[in-house]
Design a protein around this motif. Sequence first.
Motif: not given
Lengths: 452, 124
Positions: B1-7, B30-37, B39-43, B47-48
């Motif tokens: 699953m890939k979360v859409t860009k807008d979301l 911060i990037l690592k924490r988002i990845n953990e939270l 479950g790796g779905e938000l990459d 540049g963001l």
Amino acid sequence: MTDDLEAQFAQWRRYLEGRRELRPADVEELEDHLRGSVDALVEVGLHADEAFLVAVKRMGSLDDLSREFAREHSERLWKQLVLTGTADGAGAGTRSRRDLPVMVLCALGAAVSVKVPELFGLTLDRDGAFYAPNAALFALPWLAGFLAWRRGAARAVVGVLVGLFALGAVAANAYPLAEDSQSVVLTAIHLVIALWFAVGLAYVSDDLRSPRRRMDFVRFTGEWFVYYVLIALGGGVLTAFTVGTFTAIGISPEGFVSRWLVPCGAVAAVVVAGWLVEAKQSVVENIAPVLTRLFTPLFTAVMLGFLVTFGLTGDGIDVEREALILFDLLLVVVLGLLLYSTSARDPLAPPGLFDKLQLALVVSALAIDVLVLLEVTGRITEYGTTPNKAAALGENVILLANLAWSAWLVLGLVRRRAPFAALERWQTSYLPVYAGWAWVVALVFPPLFGYL
Amino acid sequence: MKVTKDLVAASATPMVLGILAEEDSYGYAILKRINELSGGELDWTEGLLYPLLHRLERLGHVESSWQSVAGERRRKYYRITDGGRAELAEQRRQWETVVGALKGIWPGSDGSRPLIALPLGGRA
């Protein structure tokens, strides 16, 4: 860490440093990030070289990365280029190649339109009442057209622009104003301001809501002014040589100079200066911020000196109408200094000496504004109102509101209570107020005061 | 699953502010924490993240400082300000409204009755 890996990091850093979107601090921040990813990959068992390759690959295209930085920090790029159109840049490339011919076309259009009234028997030296209020209409629509073309403005925006300039033409010509009436002068001044904001609309037409884009327009205005003055100086030299050399061979070129060279050159230069700012093809890069830095302390000193002297002598400002206009102009210059230095400031820089100086400037301007306001109100209650006094009153009230809130925000900035962005947002969202007032004076005042 | 860009873009600010509300942090963490939270779905891309951090700083929601913690490299740490906390609270209210509305529409695992009939296979 092996030396080899360090060399790779150094190479990557050099590559990043070559990008003008990124500051050294950004490069350091990103390098720390890359090192973090490499360390994590080494921990899960990759070799250092592999880890570096994977980490760089993960970071994605540096073009994308820089573009995102460019969007956030448009003030950095201002010196080198103006972002236009979409990020993919395919359309922008062909557009910038066609810039020059379109600019020449617009400049020619301006030159022709200033000569068109002569077909109907109007001349510059005899029909001042026609040419003065119409001056802005000869040049600014062409500049707005050039900018709207460059931005690929939407149809709706183009429609609004056409409407605004048509409205300007109505304001300049529909009212029966005598050549020596106050309203002719007022209309001429305010129409230039109102239509300059129409140029601003064309300038921001690719991103109407963005406060940063409006700030870019403030920068554009400052730079445009500097370029225009430079072109005018060059034009003066050209005129002197034209007159001198032709007179030397016994031909008098005065008619050509006053009827063709000066008016056509003056309006065409409006477009050319705009094009120069957009294209940045000159050696004088960003001289306007330097001038701002130079004159902010000097103006502050003069105004504080005036206030101190005023306090010591104890008399009111008992002066002629012209002097009141002088004070208004002074306040406008102060506002220009404030606006321009706001646009040139690095938003992330901590508050410094210059911000304190600016606070002194704004507060002294505020004090002078109050004094002038009292004087104008006194005159109106004593002698009744005239278009001049009403216009001065309105301008002072508008400036008072802006200066008061600006003083509060600069104070917050100096005391580290408010971010710089608040001041920036306040100034950019206040811009339409000036435009609105300028339209009111140009359109409503003449009938309101019986074409006085 | 890939979360859409807008979301991703819409949720980026509350996420970063939320992470910084827990503790001061730096970009990579911060990037690592988002990845953990997630479950790796938000990459997220760099540049963001970094331009977003710089924008939040410009708006006064966060403050940054270069710090050298013992045994680590010199790093740019970000700290949430009072203004940032207020912004986070506001964004949280908005997100709760959205999430609450969505929960009302979708058949949930909390036993609530779905408002729209979905073919549920064997459970019907």
